[in-house]
Design an enzyme around this catalytic site. Structure first.
Site, mmCIF file in Angstrom:
data_model
loop_
_atom_site.group_PDB
_atom_site.id
_atom_site.type_symbol
_atom_site.label_atom_id
_atom_site.label_comp_id
_atom_site.label_asym_id
_atom_site.label_seq_id
_atom_site.Cartn_x
_atom_site.Cartn_y
_atom_site.Cartn_z
ATOM 1 N N GLY A 148 0.826 -1.208 0.000
ATOM 2 C CA GLY A 148 0.000 0.000 0.000
ATOM 3 C C GLY A 148 0.854 1.248 0.000
ATOM 4 C CG ASN A 149 -0.940 4.995 -1.085
ATOM 5 O OD1 ASN A 149 -0.413 4.747 -2.173
ATOM 6 N ND2 ASN A 149 -2.169 5.426 -0.963
ATOM 7 N NE ARG B 268 -5.106 8.905 12.836
ATOM 8 C CZ ARG B 268 -5.120 10.206 13.118
ATOM 9 N NH1 ARG B 268 -5.976 10.682 14.006
ATOM 10 N NH2 ARG B 268 -4.291 11.044 12.520
ATOM 11 C CG ASN C 101 -7.506 -1.485 9.384
ATOM 12 O OD1 ASN C 101 -7.802 -2.026 8.311
ATOM 13 N ND2 ASN C 101 -7.122 -0.227 9.460
ATOM 14 C CB VAL D 248 2.145 1.634 10.241
ATOM 15 C CG1 VAL D 248 1.792 2.980 9.623
ATOM 16 C CG2 VAL D 248 3.653 1.546 10.471
ATOM 17 C CG HIS E 151 -1.935 8.293 15.375
ATOM 18 N ND1 HIS E 151 -1.323 9.491 15.107
ATOM 19 C CD2 HIS E 151 -2.298 7.786 14.161
ATOM 20 C CE1 HIS E 151 -1.308 9.703 13.806
ATOM 21 N NE2 HIS E 151 -1.902 8.691 13.203
HETATM 22 N N1 LIG Z 1 0.116 5.213 12.443
HETATM 23 C C1 LIG Z 1 0.086 6.225 11.610
HETATM 24 O O1 LIG Z 1 0.573 7.306 11.934
HETATM 25 C C2 LIG Z 1 -0.481 6.048 10.257
HETATM 26 C C3 LIG Z 1 -1.279 4.985 9.977
HETATM 27 N N2 LIG Z 1 -1.762 4.794 8.722
HETATM 28 C C4 LIG Z 1 -2.585 3.603 8.524
HETATM 29 O O2 LIG Z 1 -1.820 2.645 7.772
HETATM 30 C C5 LIG Z 1 -2.695 1.797 7.038
HETATM 31 C C6 LIG Z 1 -2.266 1.734 5.581
HETATM 32 O O3 LIG Z 1 -2.445 2.976 4.939
HETATM 33 P P1 LIG Z 1 -2.181 3.120 3.358
HETATM 34 O O4 LIG Z 1 -0.893 2.490 3.015
HETATM 35 O O5 LIG Z 1 -2.422 4.519 3.017
HETATM 36 O O6 LIG Z 1 -3.346 2.208 2.790
HETATM 37 P P2 LIG Z 1 -3.382 1.422 1.388
HETATM 38 O O7 LIG Z 1 -4.794 1.072 1.148
HETATM 39 O O8 LIG Z 1 -2.657 2.178 0.347
HETATM 40 O O9 LIG Z 1 -2.554 0.094 1.689
HETATM 41 C C7 LIG Z 1 -3.011 -0.926 2.503
HETATM 42 C C8 LIG Z 1 -2.638 -2.247 1.861
HETATM 43 O O10 LIG Z 1 -2.932 -3.304 2.769
HETATM 44 C C9 LIG Z 1 -3.213 -4.433 1.966
HETATM 45 N N3 LIG Z 1 -3.824 -5.504 2.753
HETATM 46 C C10 LIG Z 1 -5.105 -5.637 3.150
HETATM 47 N N4 LIG Z 1 -5.230 -6.776 3.852
HETATM 48 C C11 LIG Z 1 -4.045 -7.374 3.907
HETATM 49 C C12 LIG Z 1 -3.540 -8.578 4.494
HETATM 50 N N5 LIG Z 1 -4.325 -9.392 5.184
HETATM 51 N N6 LIG Z 1 -2.242 -8.865 4.345
HETATM 52 C C13 LIG Z 1 -1.435 -8.044 3.648
HETATM 53 N N7 LIG Z 1 -1.845 -6.912 3.066
HETATM 54 C C14 LIG Z 1 -3.125 -6.567 3.197
HETATM 55 C C15 LIG Z 1 -4.111 -3.864 0.886
HETATM 56 O O11 LIG Z 1 -4.195 -4.725 -0.229
HETATM 57 C C16 LIG Z 1 -3.403 -2.556 0.572
HETATM 58 O O12 LIG Z 1 -2.485 -2.706 -0.491
HETATM 59 C C17 LIG Z 1 -4.095 2.388 7.258
HETATM 60 O O13 LIG Z 1 -4.754 1.690 8.278
HETATM 61 C C18 LIG Z 1 -3.824 3.823 7.691
HETATM 62 O O14 LIG Z 1 -4.871 4.362 8.448
HETATM 63 C C19 LIG Z 1 -1.464 5.616 7.699
HETATM 64 C C20 LIG Z 1 -0.669 6.725 7.926
HETATM 65 C C21 LIG Z 1 -0.184 7.060 9.230
HETATM 66 C C1 LIG Z 2 -3.337 8.337 8.482
HETATM 67 C C2 LIG Z 2 -2.930 8.895 9.750
HETATM 68 O O1 LIG Z 2 -3.047 8.306 10.794
HETATM 69 C C3 LIG Z 2 -2.352 10.203 9.728
HETATM 70 O O2 LIG Z 2 -2.098 10.747 8.637
HETATM 71 O O3 LIG Z 2 -2.077 10.737 10.819
#
Ligand SMILES: NC(=O)C1=CN([C@@H]2O[C@H](COP(=O)(O)OP(=O)(O)OC[C@H]3O[C@@H](n4cnc5c(N)ncnc54)[C@H](O)[C@@H]3O)[C@@H](O)[C@H]2O)C=CC1
Ligand SMILES: CC(=O)C(=O)O
Length: 570
Positions: free
Chosen positions: A267-268, A344, A351, A374, A431
């Site tokens: 993912g991103n 969130r 999740n 994350v 967070h």
């Molecule tokens: N802790 C923090 O500060 C932050 C947390 N996040 C969280 O991180 C997570 C990912 O965000 P993004 O990368 O933007 O989302 P995204 O949608 O681009 O990527 C998530 C990926 O997880 C994959 N996925 C789903 N189920 C799976 C499994 N069982 N096994 C392996 N892969 C699986 C999906 O196919 C997807 O490619 C989100 O929950 C987001 O809220 C994002 C930014 C900051």
């Molecule tokens: C996605 C997330 O948790 C943030 O941008 O803070």
């Protein structure tokens, strides 16, 4: 590309040329009045270029006139002596000559010679150049030394430490303990007053001690690194907080160890973090995702950049959990991200299912891994991961505080028009909207933020930080932020891979600290090669503590939801 002329190609000058070449940011021309020195040093350096990948030319000249066309001239004359005063006396005639010669120079002159304040003052007065155009390395060296000594005392990386030093280099350096901080935490909260005084004394005496140790041959690496820090600031036109030239630290990259590093999900956040980590060239990276073909394509696409980056590591993708076998670090970014209007916590249901599956795979295939969680809601998913892996809490922790702090650092830097590097801050708590920015633990080059911005402005920036994730979600509409989250994740992973120790805010499992038990909460920790070494207990005031408790209560509500979800799925 800017050109730097270096006058004096012995130890300091050649080290500056070397550091600049490694940084690949300038063309460098070496000059020395002694025949052969500049030619020999530049040839030697360029012979290292094919291996060290510096495409920047280092050349030499035997004519000072050539240097008049450069952007920066760095005077690195040296005459190693038993004392700075005797070195200055020896250099004086050459400095006088150079001041005359450079009277009409239009670039910037940086004095990197030892006995720096004396050399800089004399050169500045005799050359008649605009005083803005003559800079001395000054106490930046002492600042680097004190950072280094404090970092050694605490066993952490020197980049965590901010320590402006005023006055003159060496025994007369003025160092105020109240302006020294570690990741925004005032030093007196971490080390006893007597220990701080010892460190200060050590730094003040270091110049003389090093001169003695080097048997009058002079010391030069730190001097050269400080000069390069200033050259970089000039080249990039950076507004650094230069309070007596206190610009950050200089690192020689560590090219040790090759280990397996797994980024979970393409993912991103996962893919971007993989990019930042791969660029370090210290660990293999495996991208894992449930979507067939996607992680493979990302892995291959990254690998194709290898010829530009000189990767020795492998990056590839897979859909098969077995391939995470014996990974050293797992980054759990798998999960859905929020969209406008979502909290969130709205991500929990999906999740938590994902983290449960992933945690079981980690437990089975990578039982010794460190797990950086994350996925959101971060503090709850981290708890689920801890419970489902059954790992010790030192090995499961969440990335959020680094991101929240980096956002605040950026907002402050933007407001003060300085580099974000100069700002250190602590954002604690869960967070979410109740996260706790701590202005009292936020510093700019060691100066408390409260001395630089009004309460009103600080509140405004704190609020923007709390809503930082939502601000980006509202712009993007289809997902959430990932560059800064990925950079923050990579920062943690790279620290672990380098085997370094650092003080950063991390979501950690609490066992009574701050009066909290059984929850994850963002707090300052010492993160080391084996994970969480210690949760640091700050001397929070009543207001700060109550904000942290409020945030903990919100996390606790999330845990209740987690329990309900689990009981309904049995
Ligand atoms: N802790 C923090 O500060 C932050 C947390 N996040 C969280 O991180 C997570 C990912 O965000 P993004 O990368 O933007 O989302 P995204 O949608 O681009 O990527 C998530 C990926 O997880 C994959 N996925 C789903 N189920 C799976 C499994 N069982 N096994 C392996 N892969 C699986 C999906 O196919 C997807 O490619 C989100 O929950 C987001 O809220 C994002 C930014 C900051
Ligand atoms: C996605 C997330 O948790 C943030 O941008 O803070």
């Amino acid at each position: 590309m800017k050109t730097v002329g270096i006058i004096g190609a012995r130890n300091i000058g050649a080290s500056i040329a070397f550091f600049l070449a490694e940084q690949r940011i300038t063309k460098t021309i070496l000059y020395d009045s002694s025949d052969g020195i500049a030619q020999g040093k530049s040839l030697d350096l360029m012979e290292a270029a094919p291996i060290r990948h510096f495409d920047t030319m280092v050349s030499n000249t035997q004519s000072l006139d050539t240097l008049l066309k450069t952007d920066i001239i760095c005077i690195a004359l040296e005459a190693p002596s038993a004392t700075p005063a005797s070195e200055f006396t020896t250099l004086l005639p050459q400095l006088k000559e150079l001041a005359q010669f450079l009277k009409h120079y239009t670039g910037i002159v940086l004095i990197a010679s030892r006995a720096n304040e004396a050399c800089t003052t004399v050169f500045s007065k005799l050359s008649d150049l605009n005083s803005d155009h003559v800079i001395g390395v000054g106490t930046l060296v002492d600042s680097m030394r004190i950072k280094n000594n404090i970092a050694q005392e605490l066993g952490i990386v020197a980049e965590d430490v901010q320590a402006p030093v005023f006055g003159m280099q060496g025994s007369n350096a003025i160092i105020f303990p109240s302006y020294i901080s570690v990741s925004g935490i005032p030093l007196p909260e971490l080390i006893s007053a007597s220990k701080i005084q010892n460190i200060i004394k050590e730094v003040q005496e270091m110049n003389n001690n090093l001169l003695m140790l080097s048997k009058d041959r002079g010391v030069y690496y730190a001097q050269a690194a400080a000069a390069v820090e200033i050259i970089e600031a000039i080249i990039y036109n950076e507004n650094r907080v230069l309070c007596s030239c206190t610009v950050g630290n200089f690192h020689i990259p560590d090219i040790a160890l090759s280990t397996t590093q797994v980024i979970n999900a393409k993912g991103n956040v996962g893919a971007t973090a993989a990019y930042f980590i791969a660029k370090e060239n210290i660990a293999d990276v495996l991208l894992l995702d449930v979507v067939e073909g996607l992680p493979q394509s990302k892995g291959l696409d990254f690998s194709h950049t290898g010829s530009f980056h000189g990767y020795d590591i492998h990056i590839r993708g897979t859909n098969d959990f077995k391939e995470i076998k014996d990974a050293d670090i797992i980054v759990h970014t798998a999960g859905i991200a929020r969209k406008p209007g979502m909290d969130r916590m709205d991500l929990l249901k999906i999740n938590v299912g994902i983290v449960t599956d992933v945690s079981h795979a980690i437990r089975q295939y990578a039982p010794n891994a460190l797990v950086v969680v994350v996925a959101n809601p971060l503090d709850i998913i981290a708890l689920a991961c801890l419970q489902e892996t059954g790992f010790p809490s030192s090995r499961v922790f969440g990335m959020a505080g680094v991101l929240d702090s980096t956002r605040l650092r950026y907002f402050i830097a933007e407001e003060l028009n300085v580099l974000p590097d100069d700002v250190f801050s602590m954002v604690l708590g869960g967070h979410g909207d109740t996260m706790v920015p701590l202005p009292r633990y936020t510093t700019v080059a060691g100066i408390p933020l409260t001395e630089l911005l009004s309460d009103k402005k600080i509140k405004e920036l704190s609020l923007r930080t709390q809503k930082g994730g939502a601000e980006i979600v509202n712009y993007l509409k289809t997902g959430s932020a990932y560059y800064a989250p990925a950079a923050s994740t990579a920062k943690m992973v790279i620290t672990l891979l380098h085997g370094q120790r650092t003080i950063i805010p991390v979501s950690v499992f609490l066992n009574g600290e701050y009066g909290q038990k059984g929850i994850f909460l963002g707090l300052p920790v010492i993160l080391g090669p084996k994970g969480i070494e210690k949760t640091i207990e700050l001397s929070l005031n009543k207001e700060e503590l109550s904000a942290l408790q409020h945030s903990a209560e919100e996390v606790q509500k999330g845990i209740e939801e987690l329990k309900i979800l689990r009981s309904s799925s049995i």
